[in-house]
Write a protein that holds these residues in place. Structure first.
Motif, PDB file in Angstrom:
ATOM      1  N   GLY A  64      75.410 -16.960  62.224  1.00  0.00           N
ATOM      2  CA  GLY A  64      75.156 -15.526  62.190  1.00  0.00           C
ATOM      3  C   GLY A  64      73.684 -15.193  62.029  1.00  0.00           C
ATOM      4  O   GLY A  64      72.899 -15.971  61.469  1.00  0.00           O
ATOM      5  N   GLY A  65      73.303 -14.019  62.520  1.00  0.00           N
ATOM      6  CA  GLY A  65      71.911 -13.599  62.504  1.00  0.00           C
ATOM      7  C   GLY A  65      71.616 -12.567  61.431  1.00  0.00           C
ATOM      8  O   GLY A  65      72.506 -11.832  60.984  1.00  0.00           O
ATOM      9  N   LEU A  66      70.364 -12.504  61.020  1.00  0.00           N
ATOM     10  CA  LEU A  66      69.904 -11.555  60.006  1.00  0.00           C
ATOM     11  C   LEU A  66      68.577 -10.972  60.464  1.00  0.00           C
ATOM     12  O   LEU A  66      67.687 -11.701  60.920  1.00  0.00           O
ATOM     13  CB  LEU A  66      69.735 -12.263  58.666  1.00  0.00           C
ATOM     14  N   CYS A  67      68.441  -9.650  60.350  1.00  0.00           N
ATOM     15  CA  CYS A  67      67.190  -8.971  60.661  1.00  0.00           C
ATOM     16  C   CYS A  67      66.870  -8.026  59.508  1.00  0.00           C
ATOM     17  O   CYS A  67      67.679  -7.149  59.173  1.00  0.00           O
ATOM     18  CB  CYS A  67      67.306  -8.196  61.972  1.00  0.00           C
ATOM     19  N   ILE A  68      65.713  -8.211  58.891  1.00  0.00           N
ATOM     20  CA  ILE A  68      65.312  -7.432  57.720  1.00  0.00           C
ATOM     21  C   ILE A  68      64.022  -6.691  58.035  1.00  0.00           C
ATOM     22  O   ILE A  68      63.050  -7.283  58.520  1.00  0.00           O
ATOM     23  CB  ILE A  68      65.086  -8.329  56.485  1.00  0.00           C
ATOM     24  N   GLY A  69      63.993  -5.389  57.762  1.00  0.00           N
ATOM     25  CA  GLY A  69      62.775  -4.601  57.805  1.00  0.00           C
ATOM     26  C   GLY A  69      62.373  -4.243  56.389  1.00  0.00           C
ATOM     27  O   GLY A  69      63.231  -3.921  55.559  1.00  0.00           O
TER      28      GLY A  69
END
Length: 207
Positions: A144-149
């Protein structure tokens, strides 16, 4: 994600926030491109953690409908502020929204293909961040992928955010915490727009 005191602050100002920032027109084109490119590589369900009024959630679903996220099956959102969830449900009644915090997501182990945490961890105290990242790892699929701003800066520091105190993170420090939670950080990016605090984001995959 937003702890209880910050959730209360956002609950009180949900209407104001939604009017000022609750539409994709208020987001940066570079951020939309970054998130779109990340989501295009995902499989299964994409979860918008700290979805606020649901604008990113609805936008991602629109990309899915347009065929730009070919392997994404559905998009959902969670937020601890009840007015945000109610607004998101009204705006996007075909999507699933849940009242929940990042540390306790209402999903089974290994069922989420990707998590977008776009400025939804900025009020999380550094000592609580690992709890949220561990919960992300629990619900994500094996790749699974994770994108954090996030807000970035030279040190981990608290500042007076417009709604409630928030945290800046050096990119390397946040990436290290993400790696320690079982992810491989694939890329990071920063920029400093005029009149705004420095922005950072990172993309990672569960190892």
């Amino acid at each position: 994600m937003i702890p209880e005191t910050a959730a209360f602050a956002y609950t009180r100002r949900a209407g104001e926030y939604t009017r000022l920032l609750g539409a994709m027109d208020a987001t940066a084109a570079l951020d939309r491109a970054r998130v779109c490119a990340w989501a295009a590589e995902l499989d299964g369900v994409v979860l918008d953690v700290g979805c606020g009024p649901g604008h990113w959630t609805g936008w991602l679903d629109g990309l899915r409908d347009a065929g730009r996220l070919p392997r994404v099956t559905s998009v959902a959102g969670v937020d601890p502020a009840v007015p945000f969830v109610a607004h998101a449900e009204r705006q996007h009644p075909h999507l699933g929204f849940h009242h929940a915090v990042a540390e306790q997501l209402p999903f089974a182990d290994g069922t989420i293909g990707g998590i977008l945490a776009w400025y939804s961890l900025i009020h999380t105290a550094p000592e609580r961040l690992d709890d949220a990242l561990a919960e992300f790892a629990r619900v994500l699929t094996s790749d699974g992928g994770l994108c954090i701003g996030f807000f970035t800066g030279p040190r981990i520091a608290q500042f007076e955010h417009a709604v409630t105190p928030a945290i800046t993170w050096p990119v390397e420090a946040l990436a290290d915490r993400v790696e320690r939670a079982g992810f491989a950080v694939l890329s990071t990016r920063t920029r400093h727009d005029p009149g705004a605090r420095p922005h950072g984001d990172l993309v990672a995959r569960l190892r």
